[in-house]
Design an enzyme around this catalytic site. Structure first.
Site, PDB file in Angstrom:
ATOM      1  N   ALA A  46      38.187  44.762  45.893  1.00  0.00           N
ATOM      2  CA  ALA A  46      39.559  45.265  45.767  1.00  0.00           C
ATOM      3  C   ALA A  46      40.322  45.348  47.098  1.00  0.00           C
ATOM      4  CB  ALA A  46      39.541  46.612  45.039  1.00  0.00           C
ATOM      5  N   ARG A  87      44.320  37.358  39.918  1.00  0.00           N
ATOM      6  CA  ARG A  87      43.304  38.157  39.207  1.00  0.00           C
ATOM      7  C   ARG A  87      43.986  39.451  38.756  1.00  0.00           C
ATOM      8  NH1 ARG A  87      37.742  39.072  42.070  1.00  0.00           N
ATOM      9  NH2 ARG A  87      37.040  39.267  39.926  1.00  0.00           N
ATOM     10  N   GLN A 188      26.964  39.250  43.250  1.00  0.00           N
ATOM     11  CA  GLN A 188      27.523  39.843  44.469  1.00  0.00           C
ATOM     12  C   GLN A 188      26.559  40.851  45.094  1.00  0.00           C
ATOM     13  OE1 GLN A 188      29.143  39.352  41.630  1.00  0.00           O
ATOM     14  NE2 GLN A 188      31.358  39.238  41.848  1.00  0.00           N
ATOM     15  N   ASP A 229      37.782  48.983  41.219  1.00  0.00           N
ATOM     16  CA  ASP A 229      38.887  48.020  41.278  1.00  0.00           C
ATOM     17  C   ASP A 229      40.207  48.662  40.896  1.00  0.00           C
ATOM     18  OD1 ASP A 229      36.294  46.349  40.752  1.00  0.00           O
ATOM     19  OD2 ASP A 229      37.769  45.089  41.768  1.00  0.00           O
TER      20      ASP A 229
HETATM   21  O1  MRU Z   1      34.752  40.436  41.012  1.00  0.00           O
HETATM   22  P1  MRU Z   1      34.686  41.138  42.333  1.00  0.00           P
HETATM   23  O2  MRU Z   1      33.523  40.726  43.148  1.00  0.00           O
HETATM   24  O3  MRU Z   1      35.990  41.055  43.075  1.00  0.00           O
HETATM   25  O4  MRU Z   1      34.466  42.652  41.931  1.00  0.00           O
HETATM   26  C1  MRU Z   1      34.387  43.604  42.967  1.00  0.00           C
HETATM   27  C2  MRU Z   1      33.991  44.958  42.526  1.00  0.00           C
HETATM   28  O5  MRU Z   1      33.861  45.249  41.361  1.00  0.00           O
HETATM   29  C3  MRU Z   1      33.838  45.992  43.607  1.00  0.00           C
HETATM   30  O6  MRU Z   1      32.896  46.941  43.242  1.00  0.00           O
HETATM   31  C4  MRU Z   1      35.176  46.685  43.833  1.00  0.00           C
HETATM   32  O7  MRU Z   1      36.220  45.738  44.018  1.00  0.00           O
HETATM   33  C5  MRU Z   1      35.141  47.563  45.014  1.00  0.00           C
HETATM   34  S1  MRU Z   1      35.116  46.640  46.516  1.00  0.00           S
HETATM   35  C6  MRU Z   1      35.045  47.732  47.801  1.00  0.00           C
END
Ligand code: MRU
Length: 322
Positions: A46, A87, A188, A229
């Protein structure tokens, strides 16, 4: 080092799709290349998405300075709309875009200055979240923490949200082990969080997502710490798919479920999690056949022990709202 920044008229970012095998940096010179990088998760998380949105608008403005005033405005606004729509779930992306766009009338240098301010603010916020979260969790003995997805410097520009808390606890000597959810479908956790923790020398174990709730139930986890997010006004939390079962397991086991996020992830215009758009991704990420591939889930507020931001600690499970 920042995972994304402005460098010589381009947006420079580490390509997170190549990690951990290759540390590859991309110089993006076209806003639509950045839209593509966001969609395929070359830049993700995020706060980093907020930075990408703002820098993308700055890039569009930088490239459009030779146009007439009307052409400049039209071109940059159109690029901004494509960036904002890249997104849907992390509110930071639209916020970063809108902040930079608000300076459009002052010229491209002002747009870039605003984008740089977004990066600086995200970096500063994470340091404060790390300290506040560590203070909240520290118990006078090393902790076993379970986390999900990636919330380190790769996701948050420079330091990290949930992983920032782990980092501060580790600096203080209070981390025994981190259980890292693999985080399907794009890993991730296994690829990025494990890489970040290995670089810091933090003891960690990757667990497959399906194992995480029972790892918690076995009594070998002291706290679950995740990012977000988007956080709705009532304390419902949208985060990477697979977060909700962790909250259920934590509640059942009687351990804290802590959400770490900057204020820029709190969306007071969304009353509850039901109003958060959940991104659906390509079935090909999961299987060659048909698949339903939601990228995020919503954890209800009553399962959230605490939301830790750079300014405050809110306890949704006690009925506190954001
Ligand atoms: O699909 P992503 O990898 O963008 O999803 C990210 C997440 O769900 C994280 O936990 C969230 O963005 C927090 S990042 C500090």
């Amino acid at each position: 080092v920042r995972c994304i920044d402005w460098a010589d008229g381009a947006v420079r970012l580490i390509d997170q799709t190549a990690l951990p095998d290759q540390e590859r940096w991309l110089d993006v010179t076209d806003p639509d290349e950045l839209v593509d990088a966001i969609r395929r998760l070359a830049v993700r998380g995020a706060p980093a998405l907020g930075a990408a949105g703002a820098l993308g608008v700055a890039l569009a403005a930088h490239r459009a300075t030779h146009l007439t005033a009307a052409g400049y405005e039209q071109t940059v606004r159109a690029a901004a709309a494509r960036l904002r729509d890249a997104r849907p779930t992390a509110v930071n992306l639209a916020r970063g875009v809108d902040r930079a766009l608000a300076r459009l009338g002052e010229g491209s240098a002002a747009v870039l200055a605003e984008a740089r301010a977004v990066l600086d603010e995200e970096a500063a916020a994470c340091r404060a979240i790390g300290e506040r979260g560590a203070d909240l969790l520290q118990q006078g003995r090393p902790l076993r923490i379970l986390t999900h997805c990636n919330t380190g410097w790769l996701a948050a520009v420079e330091w990290g949200t949930a992983l920032g808390i782990v980092t501060v606890l580790d600096e203080r000597g209070w981390v025994e082990r981190v259980y890292v959810d693999e985080t399907r479908p794009l890993l991730q956790g296994a690829r990025l969080t494990a890489w970040e923790l290995a670089a810091r020398g933090v003891d960690h174990r990757v667990v497959v997502d399906g194992a995480a709730p029972s790892v918690i139930a076995r009594g070998i986890v002291d706290a679950v710490v995740v990012g977000a997010d988007r956080i709705a006004a009532n304390g419902d939390v949208a985060n990477k798919i697979g977060t909700y079962p962790l909250a259920l397991a934590a509640a059942r086991a009687g351990i804290p479920f802590v959400v770490a996020a900057p204020e820029s992830t709190v969306d007071l215009t969304t009353a509850t999690g039901g109003g958060i758009e959940i991104e659906e991704r390509d079935p090909a990420e999961v299987t060659a056949g048909p698949a339903y591939n939601p990228a995020f889930d919503v954890t209800p507020a009553d399962l959230v022990t605490a939301v830790v931001t750079e300014r405050r600690t809110v306890r949704p499970s006690r009925g506190e709202t954001l």
